[in-house]
Design an enzyme around this catalytic site. Sequence first.
Site, PDB file in Angstrom:
ATOM      1  N   TYR A 151     -56.477 -56.055  28.925  1.00  0.00           N
ATOM      2  CA  TYR A 151     -56.771 -57.462  28.613  1.00  0.00           C
ATOM      3  C   TYR A 151     -58.283 -57.701  28.653  1.00  0.00           C
ATOM      4  O   TYR A 151     -58.874 -58.186  27.685  1.00  0.00           O
ATOM      5  CB  TYR A 151     -56.058 -58.339  29.632  1.00  0.00           C
ATOM      6  CG  TYR A 151     -56.201 -59.824  29.417  1.00  0.00           C
ATOM      7  CD1 TYR A 151     -55.552 -60.458  28.360  1.00  0.00           C
ATOM      8  CD2 TYR A 151     -56.960 -60.613  30.289  1.00  0.00           C
ATOM      9  CE1 TYR A 151     -55.658 -61.842  28.185  1.00  0.00           C
ATOM     10  CE2 TYR A 151     -57.067 -61.986  30.114  1.00  0.00           C
ATOM     11  CZ  TYR A 151     -56.411 -62.588  29.068  1.00  0.00           C
ATOM     12  OH  TYR A 151     -56.514 -63.957  28.891  1.00  0.00           O
ATOM     13  N   ARG A 176     -63.548 -66.773  41.676  1.00  0.00           N
ATOM     14  CA  ARG A 176     -63.820 -67.153  40.287  1.00  0.00           C
ATOM     15  C   ARG A 176     -64.101 -68.654  40.215  1.00  0.00           C
ATOM     16  O   ARG A 176     -63.322 -69.458  40.702  1.00  0.00           O
ATOM     17  CB  ARG A 176     -62.613 -66.815  39.405  1.00  0.00           C
ATOM     18  CG  ARG A 176     -62.917 -67.009  37.951  1.00  0.00           C
ATOM     19  CD  ARG A 176     -61.722 -66.713  37.091  1.00  0.00           C
ATOM     20  NE  ARG A 176     -61.425 -65.306  36.996  1.00  0.00           N
ATOM     21  CZ  ARG A 176     -60.191 -64.851  36.790  1.00  0.00           C
ATOM     22  NH1 ARG A 176     -59.195 -65.672  36.678  1.00  0.00           N
ATOM     23  NH2 ARG A 176     -59.989 -63.560  36.675  1.00  0.00           N
ATOM     24  N   ASN A 193     -45.677 -69.904  39.165  1.00  0.00           N
ATOM     25  CA  ASN A 193     -44.895 -69.236  40.221  1.00  0.00           C
ATOM     26  C   ASN A 193     -44.677 -70.151  41.420  1.00  0.00           C
ATOM     27  O   ASN A 193     -43.544 -70.349  41.868  1.00  0.00           O
ATOM     28  CB  ASN A 193     -45.632 -67.982  40.726  1.00  0.00           C
ATOM     29  CG  ASN A 193     -45.023 -66.704  40.173  1.00  0.00           C
ATOM     30  OD1 ASN A 193     -44.284 -66.740  39.200  1.00  0.00           O
ATOM     31  ND2 ASN A 193     -45.339 -65.588  40.789  1.00  0.00           N
ATOM     32  N   GLY A 252     -60.117 -55.600  26.062  1.00  0.00           N
ATOM     33  CA  GLY A 252     -59.705 -56.079  24.734  1.00  0.00           C
ATOM     34  C   GLY A 252     -60.446 -57.359  24.380  1.00  0.00           C
ATOM     35  O   GLY A 252     -60.977 -57.515  23.270  1.00  0.00           O
ATOM     36  N   GLY A 254     -54.485 -64.448  50.620  1.00  0.00           N
ATOM     37  CA  GLY A 254     -54.602 -65.794  50.040  1.00  0.00           C
ATOM     38  C   GLY A 254     -56.011 -66.360  50.120  1.00  0.00           C
ATOM     39  O   GLY A 254     -56.232 -67.535  49.819  1.00  0.00           O
ATOM     40  N   ASN A 312     -58.939 -70.182  34.470  1.00  0.00           N
ATOM     41  CA  ASN A 312     -57.508 -70.460  34.748  1.00  0.00           C
ATOM     42  C   ASN A 312     -57.118 -71.898  34.394  1.00  0.00           C
ATOM     43  O   ASN A 312     -57.684 -72.846  34.946  1.00  0.00           O
ATOM     44  CB  ASN A 312     -57.206 -70.242  36.229  1.00  0.00           C
ATOM     45  CG  ASN A 312     -57.425 -68.804  36.646  1.00  0.00           C
ATOM     46  OD1 ASN A 312     -58.539 -68.295  36.565  1.00  0.00           O
ATOM     47  ND2 ASN A 312     -56.377 -68.142  37.090  1.00  0.00           N
ATOM     48  N   THR A 349     -60.176 -66.806  45.515  1.00  0.00           N
ATOM     49  CA  THR A 349     -60.288 -68.161  44.960  1.00  0.00           C
ATOM     50  C   THR A 349     -60.108 -68.155  43.445  1.00  0.00           C
ATOM     51  O   THR A 349     -60.351 -67.146  42.768  1.00  0.00           O
ATOM     52  CB  THR A 349     -61.674 -68.782  45.273  1.00  0.00           C
ATOM     53  OG1 THR A 349     -62.681 -68.052  44.551  1.00  0.00           O
ATOM     54  CG2 THR A 349     -61.956 -68.768  46.765  1.00  0.00           C
TER      55      THR A 349
HETATM   56  P1  NAD Z   1     -49.347 -67.735  26.086  1.00  0.00           P
HETATM   57  O1  NAD Z   1     -48.794 -66.396  26.420  1.00  0.00           O
HETATM   58  O2  NAD Z   1     -48.543 -68.935  26.442  1.00  0.00           O
HETATM   59  O3  NAD Z   1     -49.697 -67.823  24.546  1.00  0.00           O
HETATM   60  C1  NAD Z   1     -50.086 -66.722  23.766  1.00  0.00           C
HETATM   61  C2  NAD Z   1     -49.350 -66.803  22.455  1.00  0.00           C
HETATM   62  O4  NAD Z   1     -49.750 -65.696  21.619  1.00  0.00           O
HETATM   63  C3  NAD Z   1     -47.829 -66.703  22.623  1.00  0.00           C
HETATM   64  O5  NAD Z   1     -47.199 -67.726  21.902  1.00  0.00           O
HETATM   65  C4  NAD Z   1     -47.498 -65.323  22.079  1.00  0.00           C
HETATM   66  O6  NAD Z   1     -46.187 -65.230  21.569  1.00  0.00           O
HETATM   67  C5  NAD Z   1     -48.571 -65.133  21.032  1.00  0.00           C
HETATM   68  N1  NAD Z   1     -48.853 -63.735  20.718  1.00  0.00           N
HETATM   69  C6  NAD Z   1     -49.046 -62.722  21.588  1.00  0.00           C
HETATM   70  N2  NAD Z   1     -49.279 -61.582  20.917  1.00  0.00           N
HETATM   71  C7  NAD Z   1     -49.234 -61.891  19.590  1.00  0.00           C
HETATM   72  C8  NAD Z   1     -49.397 -61.141  18.395  1.00  0.00           C
HETATM   73  N3  NAD Z   1     -49.657 -59.819  18.418  1.00  0.00           N
HETATM   74  N4  NAD Z   1     -49.268 -61.788  17.210  1.00  0.00           N
HETATM   75  C9  NAD Z   1     -49.002 -63.108  17.175  1.00  0.00           C
HETATM   76  N5  NAD Z   1     -48.836 -63.874  18.271  1.00  0.00           N
HETATM   77  C10 NAD Z   1     -48.964 -63.263  19.467  1.00  0.00           C
HETATM   78  O7  NAD Z   1     -50.794 -67.812  26.769  1.00  0.00           O
HETATM   79  P2  NAD Z   1     -51.848 -69.016  26.827  1.00  0.00           P
HETATM   80  O8  NAD Z   1     -52.103 -69.315  28.240  1.00  0.00           O
HETATM   81  O9  NAD Z   1     -51.452 -70.111  25.911  1.00  0.00           O
HETATM   82  O10 NAD Z   1     -53.138 -68.287  26.253  1.00  0.00           O
HETATM   83  C11 NAD Z   1     -53.622 -68.518  24.950  1.00  0.00           C
HETATM   84  C12 NAD Z   1     -54.960 -67.808  24.777  1.00  0.00           C
HETATM   85  O11 NAD Z   1     -55.898 -68.297  25.738  1.00  0.00           O
HETATM   86  C13 NAD Z   1     -54.865 -66.297  24.969  1.00  0.00           C
HETATM   87  O12 NAD Z   1     -55.697 -65.674  24.013  1.00  0.00           O
HETATM   88  C14 NAD Z   1     -55.419 -66.085  26.362  1.00  0.00           C
HETATM   89  O13 NAD Z   1     -56.021 -64.833  26.503  1.00  0.00           O
HETATM   90  C15 NAD Z   1     -56.449 -67.214  26.462  1.00  0.00           C
HETATM   91  N6  NAD Z   1     -56.686 -67.595  27.875  1.00  0.00           N
HETATM   92  C16 NAD Z   1     -55.781 -68.364  28.561  1.00  0.00           C
HETATM   93  C17 NAD Z   1     -56.029 -68.684  29.889  1.00  0.00           C
HETATM   94  C18 NAD Z   1     -55.100 -69.570  30.690  1.00  0.00           C
HETATM   95  O14 NAD Z   1     -55.380 -69.828  31.861  1.00  0.00           O
HETATM   96  N7  NAD Z   1     -54.019 -70.079  30.150  1.00  0.00           N
HETATM   97  C19 NAD Z   1     -57.194 -68.222  30.519  1.00  0.00           C
HETATM   98  C20 NAD Z   1     -58.062 -67.421  29.792  1.00  0.00           C
HETATM   99  C21 NAD Z   1     -57.820 -67.122  28.460  1.00  0.00           C
HETATM  100  N1  UDP Z   2     -51.053 -64.914  42.942  1.00  0.00           N
HETATM  101  C1  UDP Z   2     -50.366 -65.072  44.126  1.00  0.00           C
HETATM  102  N2  UDP Z   2     -49.009 -65.260  44.067  1.00  0.00           N
HETATM  103  C2  UDP Z   2     -48.324 -65.317  42.893  1.00  0.00           C
HETATM  104  C3  UDP Z   2     -49.043 -65.183  41.674  1.00  0.00           C
HETATM  105  C4  UDP Z   2     -50.409 -64.967  41.738  1.00  0.00           C
HETATM  106  O1  UDP Z   2     -50.938 -65.034  45.214  1.00  0.00           O
HETATM  107  O2  UDP Z   2     -47.091 -65.516  42.936  1.00  0.00           O
HETATM  108  C5  UDP Z   2     -52.515 -64.739  42.993  1.00  0.00           C
HETATM  109  C6  UDP Z   2     -53.050 -63.550  42.197  1.00  0.00           C
HETATM  110  O3  UDP Z   2     -53.010 -62.360  42.958  1.00  0.00           O
HETATM  111  C7  UDP Z   2     -54.462 -64.013  41.907  1.00  0.00           C
HETATM  112  C8  UDP Z   2     -54.337 -65.528  41.758  1.00  0.00           C
HETATM  113  O4  UDP Z   2     -53.117 -65.881  42.399  1.00  0.00           O
HETATM  114  O5  UDP Z   2     -55.306 -63.737  42.995  1.00  0.00           O
HETATM  115  C9  UDP Z   2     -54.289 -66.007  40.317  1.00  0.00           C
HETATM  116  O6  UDP Z   2     -53.314 -65.240  39.644  1.00  0.00           O
HETATM  117  P1  UDP Z   2     -52.918 -65.508  38.128  1.00  0.00           P
HETATM  118  O7  UDP Z   2     -52.012 -64.408  37.727  1.00  0.00           O
HETATM  119  O8  UDP Z   2     -52.446 -66.906  37.966  1.00  0.00           O
HETATM  120  O9  UDP Z   2     -54.300 -65.439  37.319  1.00  0.00           O
HETATM  121  P2  UDP Z   2     -55.542 -64.424  37.317  1.00  0.00           P
HETATM  122  O10 UDP Z   2     -55.430 -63.431  38.410  1.00  0.00           O
HETATM  123  O11 UDP Z   2     -55.478 -63.789  35.973  1.00  0.00           O
HETATM  124  O12 UDP Z   2     -56.687 -65.319  37.528  1.00  0.00           O
END
Ligand code: NAD
Ligand code: UDP
Length: 323
Positions: A151, A283, A196, A154, A213, A180, A216
Amino acid sequence: MARLYDSRKRILVTGGAGFLGSHLTDRLLEQGHEVLCVDNLFTGTKRNIDHLHNHPRFEFMRHDVTLPLYVEVDEIYNLACPASPVHYQHDPVQTTKTSVHGAINMLGLAKRLKCRIFQASTSEVYGDPSVHPQPEEYWGNVNPIGIRSCYDEGKRCAETLFFDYHRQHDLEIKVVRIFNTYGPRMHHADGRVVSNFIVQALSGQPITIYGDGSQTRSFCYVDDLIEGFIRLMESDASVTGPINIGNPGEFTIRELAEKVVAMTGSKSEIVYHDLPHDDPKQRRPDISKAQSVLGWEPRIALDQGLGRTVEYFESLLKTMAAS
Ligand code: NAD
Ligand code: UDP
């Protein structure tokens, strides 16, 4: 408010059936645009866009962005990519392909159409950051071979591609680094911490804290984030980003668990599990660029946003139990 017809755009949203993509789609339709939602429904769901099926300016196309796409649009928002660790680690090779091949395909489309393109990048490009809070100038501390790398790397490579298309082909790009984000339509089983904890609290299961825990995160409510997206996309062509969008309020995961328990009145106990590999310790976004360049800052405090999210999951869990 609907716009005049001559300013209406046809806008492609990849990942439009996902959490963020469906909120963005709603917002663009409210603005009077047409939206072509492209999604392979890997993590997204038709439930997120069910309310749009009879909308005259909405169209859904099931398609995988790792394959070329030939459509005619005025603007592209590229959001397609699984976003939660559980989902993106399920098929890591496909995750990298989605970010990298997906970016190449969407950039190629934008180049042919000479249209503006937006990339949903992530705070994960900073890895486990040694600079805190994270400004856009920070290059990050990313493990290239770990379980989060599919991720993180990528998304980093996608940013590289966006900037090379910009330099080499004069493409208008807009790159946002999302921190987030939470809110209604998060997937109930995507393993992200907010979904969760709320699902666990509402269903009386133990609340699972990973590690002690003390790590951040900074949590942004979805409506605030989408406002930032729109402002960035509508900004002057000289504004390329990358630009951080997130809420600088920083909480430990233990604080979040306690908030969710208090808010739901849950009797769930808190249990501790091992911390996953490469889990960032801290973060928080430095949002000074978003403030000065876009005039953007978040408005919705964590308690308020969590309240709305709890309501959403209460209703979702009832519907799921009834079906
Ligand atoms: P999500 O999983 O709900 O949405 C992603 C969508 O992309 C889904 O509908 C999935 O089916 C679609 N998808 C995945 N692979 C695909 C492919 N190969 N072709 C077509 N569609 C595909 O996640 P989200 O939280 O809505 O995230 C959306 C974007 O924002 C992502 O690019 C993610 O990396 C980015 N992002 C989200 C967060 C967050 O906190 N939600 C944080 C950082 C970045
Ligand atoms: N986390 C946790 N319990 C859960 C799910 C996540 O303690 O049931 C923690 C995880 O280890 C991380 C933070 O919460 O430290 C945020 O996790 P999340 O997967 O939401 O996002 P990211 O790590 O990608 O910021």
